[in-house]
Design an enzyme around this catalytic site. Structure first.
Site, PDB file in Angstrom:
ATOM      1  N   ASP A   1      -0.167  -1.609 -12.365  1.00  0.00           N
ATOM      2  CA  ASP A   1      -0.068  -0.284 -12.988  1.00  0.00           C
ATOM      3  C   ASP A   1       0.913   0.609 -12.249  1.00  0.00           C
ATOM      4  O   ASP A   1       1.153   1.746 -12.662  1.00  0.00           O
ATOM      5  CB  ASP A   1      -1.447   0.383 -13.073  1.00  0.00           C
ATOM      6  CG  ASP A   1      -2.103   0.595 -11.708  1.00  0.00           C
ATOM      7  OD1 ASP A   1      -1.539   0.148 -10.683  1.00  0.00           O
ATOM      8  OD2 ASP A   1      -3.202   1.207 -11.666  1.00  0.00           O
TER       9      ASP A   1
ATOM     10  N   HIS B   1      -8.077  -8.698  -6.999  1.00  0.00           N
ATOM     11  CA  HIS B   1      -7.035  -7.654  -6.944  1.00  0.00           C
ATOM     12  C   HIS B   1      -6.292  -7.657  -5.597  1.00  0.00           C
ATOM     13  O   HIS B   1      -6.485  -6.808  -4.746  1.00  0.00           O
ATOM     14  CB  HIS B   1      -7.549  -6.264  -7.315  1.00  0.00           C
ATOM     15  CG  HIS B   1      -8.848  -5.831  -6.722  1.00  0.00           C
ATOM     16  ND1 HIS B   1      -9.140  -5.910  -5.370  1.00  0.00           N
ATOM     17  CD2 HIS B   1      -9.936  -5.275  -7.321  1.00  0.00           C
ATOM     18  CE1 HIS B   1     -10.342  -5.410  -5.163  1.00  0.00           C
ATOM     19  NE2 HIS B   1     -10.846  -5.042  -6.330  1.00  0.00           N
TER      20      HIS B   1
ATOM     21  N   ASP C   1      -8.748  -4.228 -14.012  1.00  0.00           N
ATOM     22  CA  ASP C   1      -9.782  -3.543 -13.218  1.00  0.00           C
ATOM     23  C   ASP C   1     -10.091  -2.189 -13.860  1.00  0.00           C
ATOM     24  O   ASP C   1     -10.416  -1.221 -13.182  1.00  0.00           O
ATOM     25  CB  ASP C   1      -9.329  -3.376 -11.762  1.00  0.00           C
ATOM     26  CG  ASP C   1     -10.486  -3.073 -10.807  1.00  0.00           C
ATOM     27  OD1 ASP C   1     -11.657  -3.237 -11.211  1.00  0.00           O
ATOM     28  OD2 ASP C   1     -10.214  -2.644  -9.669  1.00  0.00           O
TER      29      ASP C   1
ATOM     30  N   LEU D   1      -8.638   4.913  -4.796  1.00  0.00           N
ATOM     31  CA  LEU D   1      -8.541   4.490  -6.184  1.00  0.00           C
ATOM     32  C   LEU D   1      -9.868   3.884  -6.621  1.00  0.00           C
ATOM     33  O   LEU D   1     -10.505   3.135  -5.866  1.00  0.00           O
ATOM     34  CB  LEU D   1      -7.413   3.472  -6.349  1.00  0.00           C
ATOM     35  CG  LEU D   1      -5.989   4.042  -6.235  1.00  0.00           C
ATOM     36  CD1 LEU D   1      -4.976   2.916  -6.153  1.00  0.00           C
ATOM     37  CD2 LEU D   1      -5.667   4.955  -7.409  1.00  0.00           C
TER      38      LEU D   1
ATOM     39  N   GLY E   1     -10.869   1.761  -9.485  1.00  0.00           N
ATOM     40  CA  GLY E   1     -10.483   1.010 -10.667  1.00  0.00           C
ATOM     41  C   GLY E   1      -9.214   1.602 -11.253  1.00  0.00           C
ATOM     42  O   GLY E   1      -8.495   2.368 -10.605  1.00  0.00           O
TER      43      GLY E   1
ATOM     44  N   HIS F   1     -12.772  -7.554  -1.371  1.00  0.00           N
ATOM     45  CA  HIS F   1     -13.506  -6.485  -0.683  1.00  0.00           C
ATOM     46  C   HIS F   1     -13.970  -6.986   0.682  1.00  0.00           C
ATOM     47  O   HIS F   1     -15.154  -7.007   0.983  1.00  0.00           O
ATOM     48  CB  HIS F   1     -14.683  -6.002  -1.541  1.00  0.00           C
ATOM     49  CG  HIS F   1     -14.245  -5.213  -2.738  1.00  0.00           C
ATOM     50  ND1 HIS F   1     -13.895  -3.876  -2.671  1.00  0.00           N
ATOM     51  CD2 HIS F   1     -14.081  -5.581  -4.033  1.00  0.00           C
ATOM     52  CE1 HIS F   1     -13.533  -3.454  -3.877  1.00  0.00           C
ATOM     53  NE2 HIS F   1     -13.630  -4.465  -4.720  1.00  0.00           N
TER      54      HIS F   1
ATOM     55  N   GLY G   1      -8.402  -3.648  -1.214  1.00  0.00           N
ATOM     56  CA  GLY G   1      -9.735  -3.987  -0.720  1.00  0.00           C
ATOM     57  C   GLY G   1      -9.766  -5.242   0.133  1.00  0.00           C
ATOM     58  O   GLY G   1     -10.720  -6.007   0.066  1.00  0.00           O
TER      59      GLY G   1
ATOM     60  N   ARG H   1       0.652 -11.573  13.461  1.00  0.00           N
ATOM     61  CA  ARG H   1      -0.219 -12.409  14.306  1.00  0.00           C
ATOM     62  C   ARG H   1      -1.637 -12.527  13.747  1.00  0.00           C
ATOM     63  O   ARG H   1      -2.418 -13.326  14.249  1.00  0.00           O
ATOM     64  CB  ARG H   1      -0.266 -11.844  15.733  1.00  0.00           C
ATOM     65  CG  ARG H   1       1.044 -12.010  16.485  1.00  0.00           C
ATOM     66  CD  ARG H   1       0.840 -11.957  17.981  1.00  0.00           C
ATOM     67  NE  ARG H   1       2.126 -12.100  18.657  1.00  0.00           N
ATOM     68  CZ  ARG H   1       2.844 -11.081  19.110  1.00  0.00           C
ATOM     69  NH1 ARG H   1       2.407  -9.837  18.934  1.00  0.00           N
ATOM     70  NH2 ARG H   1       3.995 -11.286  19.719  1.00  0.00           N
TER      71      ARG H   1
END
Length: 385
Positions: free
Chosen positions: A248, A216, A274, A309, A311, A195, A220, A227
């Site tokens: 998934d 994941h 997740d 999305l 999770g 994240h 995120g 570059r």
């Protein structure tokens, strides 16, 4: 009573054996593996053409069966542990969302007080996904709780969790991230990176300080540019670090997942779900953290208009089937990415993720098409498809 398993294949820690016999001892532990020509005395349970693999290890899962770890309800967490057996999962890390210090501390106290009482998949620790994140890549996390990392807060949470806080994800560009990473990793726990809008250099600085996992991967995080390699570039380039991956078919395209697995090798890919509270539930309206979510067509999306999305509703047994079906990975590689590697990535591989003598006899029975046939916990059948 002890018994032997006879099956077509055994996915042992270092080799896959065809045929033979695997011992399960009186106390629910794995014993020795005997090759096909050494038929043992005693009870033999016949599994025919099916395969025996270690129980799967889900190290990033928020919810299941209408429950969420952030609900802070032990009975619900125990019910999730039961439901995970239907997904082939025998060990897991209940995973939080970003929240206030007190919310997260309350979850630590609840799990710290009760872990070990769960009747399904074994809780091997807690995973904090946040709150030390960046707003640009917030995903379904609530930015009102975002802040810079604090070793003092981590130590207080750890005390409340009675040492069970096993892994925490942070954004490498937050002030104090490197010092925080050193503190946590030197305490024997795991720092993940996610994240985040971090540059390649910022991510690399945290890796050099002890961070060992990317949260994941692709989702995120700052993307790969020729570059400006960003977080994705760091996840792909740093060879010893493990990368979480949601397979998934919605979070990451199969071709991109295949490219990452090929680049990093299956030894460094940790398949995760997740999964949020709609896992093993029908389509409809749900909540993730404080945000409304709609579940439809195999996806959980925020209802805020952006339709990010939120999770997944993925089952880990489906993830291993997917990477075989659409990535061209072998069954052995798929199983390893959902058992040993997640356990290794969270420093719990001494407890789960492999079939070894003396380990709890947690295993799954797979059909040759990679569909789950049964889940065993401590040598006892707990789920049959």
């Amino acid at each position: 009573m002890s018994y032997y398993i006879h099956a077509a294949k055994f996915f042992l820690k270092n080799v896959t054996e065809n045929g033979g016999y695997l011992e399960v001892t009186d106390d629910g532990k794995f014993g020795d593996y005997l090759p096909a020509g050494q038929k043992p005395e005693g009870e033999i349970r016949e599994f025919g053409n099916k395969w025996i693999a270690p129980g799967l290890v889900d190290t990033h899962i928020h919810g299941l069966l209408g429950h969420d770890v952030m609900d802070n309800d032990w009975d619900a967490i125990s019910e999730m542990s039961e439901g995970l057996l239907k997904c082939g999962v025998t060990s897991w890390l209940p995973t939080t969302l970003t929240g206030s210090f007190d919310q997260l501390n309350a979850v630590c106290k609840t799990i710290g007080a009760h872990a070990g009482e769960e009747t399904g998949a074994t809780i091997q620790g807690i995973y904090f996904e946040g709150p030390y994140f960046t707003e640009e890549h917030k995903g379904a996390q609530n930015p009102k709780y975002f802040k810079d990392p604090s070793t003092k807060e981590f130590d207080e949470w750890q005390k409340s969790a009675k040492g069970l806080l096993q892994k925490i994800a942070i954004a490498p560009e937050r002030k104090g991230a490197v010092e925080f990473t050193k503190h946590v990793s030197q305490s024997g726990k795991v720092v993940a990176l996610g994240h985040s809008s971090a540059t390649f250099e910022e991510a690399k600085a945290c890796i050099e300080a002890g961070a060992t996992v990317f949260t994941h991967t692709f989702n995120g995080m700052s993307g790969l540019n020729h570059r400006a390699p960003g977080m994705v570039g760091a996840a792909m380039f740093t060879q010893v670090v493990d990368d979480e991956l949601i397979c998934d078919g919605h979070h990451v395209r199969p071709e991109v997942a295949a490219a990452l697995i090929r680049e990093k090798t299956p030894e460094h890919i940790a398949l995760i779900t997740d999964c949020m509270r709609a896992g093993l539930m029908p389509d409809g309206d749900y909540v993730l953290g404080e945000f409304p979510v709609v579940v439809k067509d195999g996806m959980a999306k925020l209802k805020d208009g952006a339709h990010s999305l939120a999770g997944s509703i993925l089952k880990l047994n489906d993830a291993i089937k997917n990477v075989v079906d659409w990535n061209g990975n072998t069954p052995e590689e798929a199983v390893r990415m959902a058992s040993y590697v997640p356990a290794k990535s969270c420093r719990i591989a001494d407890k789960c993720g492999s079939i070894l003598p003396g380990r709890s006899a947690d295993f799954i029975v797979l059909k040759p098409d990679m569909n789950l046939a049964a889940t065993y916990l401590k040598g006892e059948s707990r789920y049959e498809a």
